[in-house]
Design a protein around this motif. Structure first.
Motif, short mmCIF file in Angstrom:
data_model
loop_
_atom_site.label_atom_id
_atom_site.label_comp_id
_atom_site.label_asym_id
_atom_site.label_seq_id
_atom_site.Cartn_x
_atom_site.Cartn_y
_atom_site.Cartn_z
N LEU A 6 0.82 -1.23 -0.01
CA LEU A 6 0.01 0.03 -0.18
C LEU A 6 1.00 1.29 -0.02
O LEU A 6 1.75 1.34 0.86
N PHE A 7 0.51 2.32 -0.96
CA PHE A 7 1.21 3.46 -0.79
C PHE A 7 0.26 4.48 -0.92
O PHE A 7 -0.96 4.32 -1.28
N ALA A 8 0.21 5.52 -0.06
CA ALA A 8 -0.57 6.91 0.26
C ALA A 8 0.16 7.94 0.33
O ALA A 8 0.99 8.01 1.18
N SER A 9 -0.09 9.02 -0.24
CA SER A 9 0.32 10.56 -0.29
C SER A 9 -0.43 11.40 0.85
O SER A 9 0.24 12.39 1.21
N ALA A 10 -1.38 10.58 1.26
CA ALA A 10 -2.34 11.41 2.14
C ALA A 10 -1.47 12.12 3.49
O ALA A 10 -0.53 11.19 4.18
N ASP A 11 -1.54 13.17 3.97
CA ASP A 11 -0.76 13.78 5.08
C ASP A 11 0.65 13.72 5.23
O ASP A 11 1.14 13.63 6.10
N ARG A 12 0.76 13.89 3.79
CA ARG A 12 2.58 13.89 3.60
C ARG A 12 2.87 15.18 2.92
O ARG A 12 1.90 15.77 2.10
N ASP A 13 3.87 15.78 2.72
CA ASP A 13 4.59 16.73 1.98
C ASP A 13 4.21 16.52 0.60
O ASP A 13 4.97 15.13 -0.10
N ALA A 34 1.18 16.75 -13.30
CA ALA A 34 0.16 17.33 -14.31
C ALA A 34 -0.41 18.32 -13.68
O ALA A 34 -0.02 18.81 -12.40
N ASP A 35 -1.46 18.99 -14.43
CA ASP A 35 -2.15 20.11 -13.76
C ASP A 35 -2.81 19.91 -12.55
O ASP A 35 -3.22 18.65 -12.36
N GLY A 36 -2.97 20.56 -11.50
CA GLY A 36 -3.64 20.54 -10.37
C GLY A 36 -2.85 19.70 -9.15
O GLY A 36 -1.67 19.07 -9.57
N PRO A 37 -3.46 19.66 -8.12
CA PRO A 37 -2.83 19.00 -6.78
C PRO A 37 -2.32 17.70 -7.00
O PRO A 37 -3.16 16.97 -7.92
N PHE A 38 -1.26 17.00 -6.70
CA PHE A 38 -1.02 15.55 -6.81
C PHE A 38 -1.55 14.83 -5.32
O PHE A 38 -1.31 15.17 -4.48
N ALA A 39 -2.19 13.84 -5.70
CA ALA A 39 -2.66 12.93 -4.87
C ALA A 39 -2.70 11.43 -5.38
O ALA A 39 -3.14 11.19 -6.30
N ALA A 40 -2.33 10.47 -4.47
CA ALA A 40 -2.38 9.19 -4.89
C ALA A 40 -2.41 8.05 -3.71
O ALA A 40 -1.93 8.32 -2.65
N THR A 41 -3.44 6.97 -4.00
CA THR A 41 -3.19 6.24 -3.11
C THR A 41 -3.41 4.65 -4.10
O THR A 41 -4.23 4.46 -4.78
N VAL A 42 -2.33 3.86 -3.54
CA VAL A 42 -1.86 2.64 -4.58
C VAL A 42 -1.98 1.22 -3.80
O VAL A 42 -1.11 1.47 -2.93
N ARG A 56 -6.31 5.40 -6.52
CA ARG A 56 -7.10 6.64 -6.85
C ARG A 56 -5.92 7.85 -7.00
O ARG A 56 -5.07 7.84 -5.99
N PHE A 57 -5.85 8.69 -7.98
CA PHE A 57 -4.94 9.42 -8.46
C PHE A 57 -5.36 10.61 -9.20
O PHE A 57 -6.33 10.61 -10.01
N THR A 58 -4.41 11.65 -9.12
CA THR A 58 -4.97 12.65 -9.97
C THR A 58 -3.59 13.75 -9.75
O THR A 58 -2.69 13.40 -8.99
#
Length: 327
Positions: A6-13, A34-42, A56-58
């Motif tokens: 599991l990888f998650a970007s939440a609550d991180r720089d 890409a455009d917009g803020p980065f966020a990802a959960t894999v 879930r990513f953008t």
């Protein structure tokens, strides 16, 4: 239990999270903001001949340029089922956009570029040998988009697979079910399934199951497998040709089993691991392991010990090891 990560970007720089995300994907794709803020959960799980991801990513673009395609030598298929948001394609990917409920197929032998926007995808990376000859036309699926109602049962199956992937040890039947459902979704799009192909897939599954259960037998080979399963030597060689032949297949399974043991924290002596998995001796096991994974068994064990709490490193190491199942 199925091996996963599991990888998650939440609550991180965000910058640090993106750097780790890029490191996670370095084995198979290049990534850029890409455009917009980065966020990802894999989340990822290893099944039989396929890898399953819930993502879930953008704010990120994934691409495989011609140079990457040439150097990494990947030869498997990727299936993206879009559950929410949008997956934008490119000329290289041969599709423009994929909406919720739709499924797109990509061939890793071809360049590609995709950008998810507030997207939730279930992705399957599946070995080409799993698809052929059960589905005709596998070599011409790059950029193929499938739409409802053809995709409805396939997408429901993938949702269920994600829910239960971490709790099952029986993965061969799940891989077979996925291929069958994908074949059903592809029917009517210049792709068809064959009964002979289905039989060959089932026979390969039987061979794989027998080999996995008998890795400790040092003399495991074509004669032993053929006698046990009632398959002639010529038929066995033909069935296993897409996976490099019988001897190569057994060797790869043995090496994967040693890697799996190390990944799970085994502290057994390497001589014992070699004996348990049917290698002639420890030296041969060490040599073949280094050639297959680019690192010695000693270094692999040291990496497992040193990075038990580094989720990104664990995910990268496991994912890199799983790729051996796709060739």
């Amino acid at each position: 239990m199925t091996e996963g990560f599991l990888f998650a970007s939440a609550d991180r720089d965000p910058d640090e999270a993106f750097a780790d995300y890029a490191r996670l994907y370095a084995n198979g794709a290049r990534v850029e903001r890409a455009d917009g803020p980065f966020a990802a959960t894999v989340a990822g799980w290893r099944l039989d001949g396929m890898i399953l991801f819930d993502r879930r990513f953008t704010g990120v673009t994934h691409f495989r340029d011609p140079g990457k395609v040439r150097t990494d030598g990947f030869d498997h298929l990727v299936v993206h089922a879009v559950l929410a948001g949008t997956l934008h394609g490119s000329d290289a990917s041969r599709f423009k956009r994929v909406e919720p409920g739709e499924v797109v197929l990509l061939d890793t032998r071809e360049p590609s570029r995709q950008t998810p926007v507030d997207a939730h995808l279930i992705t399957v990376s599946i070995a080409r040998y799993r698809m052929t000859p059960a589905i005709d036309g596998v070599s011409d699926l790059h950029g193929r988009v499938l739409r409802p109602p053809a995709t409805l049962i396939l997408v429901d199956f993938l949702r269920s697979l994600v829910r239960h992937a971490g709790d099952t040890a029986e993965t061969r039947s799940l891989s077979h079910a996925f291929v069958e459902l994908l074949g059903g979704a592809l029917e009517g799009s210049e792709t068809r399934r064959t009964e002979r192909g289905r039989e060959e897939v089932l026979r390969r599954e039987a061979i794989g199951g027998f080999v996995q259960a008998n890795l400790s037998r040092r003399k495991l080979g074509a004669d032993v497998i053929g006698d046990a399963l009632g398959i002639s030597r010529s038929a066995l060689y033909r069935l296993m040709e897409p996976q490099g032949g019988v001897t190569q297949f057994i060797q790869k399974r043995r090496l994967q089993a040693v890697r799996d043991a190390l990944e799970q924290g085994s502290e057994a002596a390497f001589a014992d691991l070699a004996e348990q998995h049917g290698f002639a001796d420890e030296a041969r096991m060490r040599r073949l392991f280094a050639a297959a994974f680019g690192v010695t068994p000693t270094a692999y064990r040291a990496d497992v010990r040193a990075h038990r709490d580094d989720g990104t490193r664990v995910a990268y190491r496991r994912w890199e090891g799983w790729m051996g199942d796709l060739s």
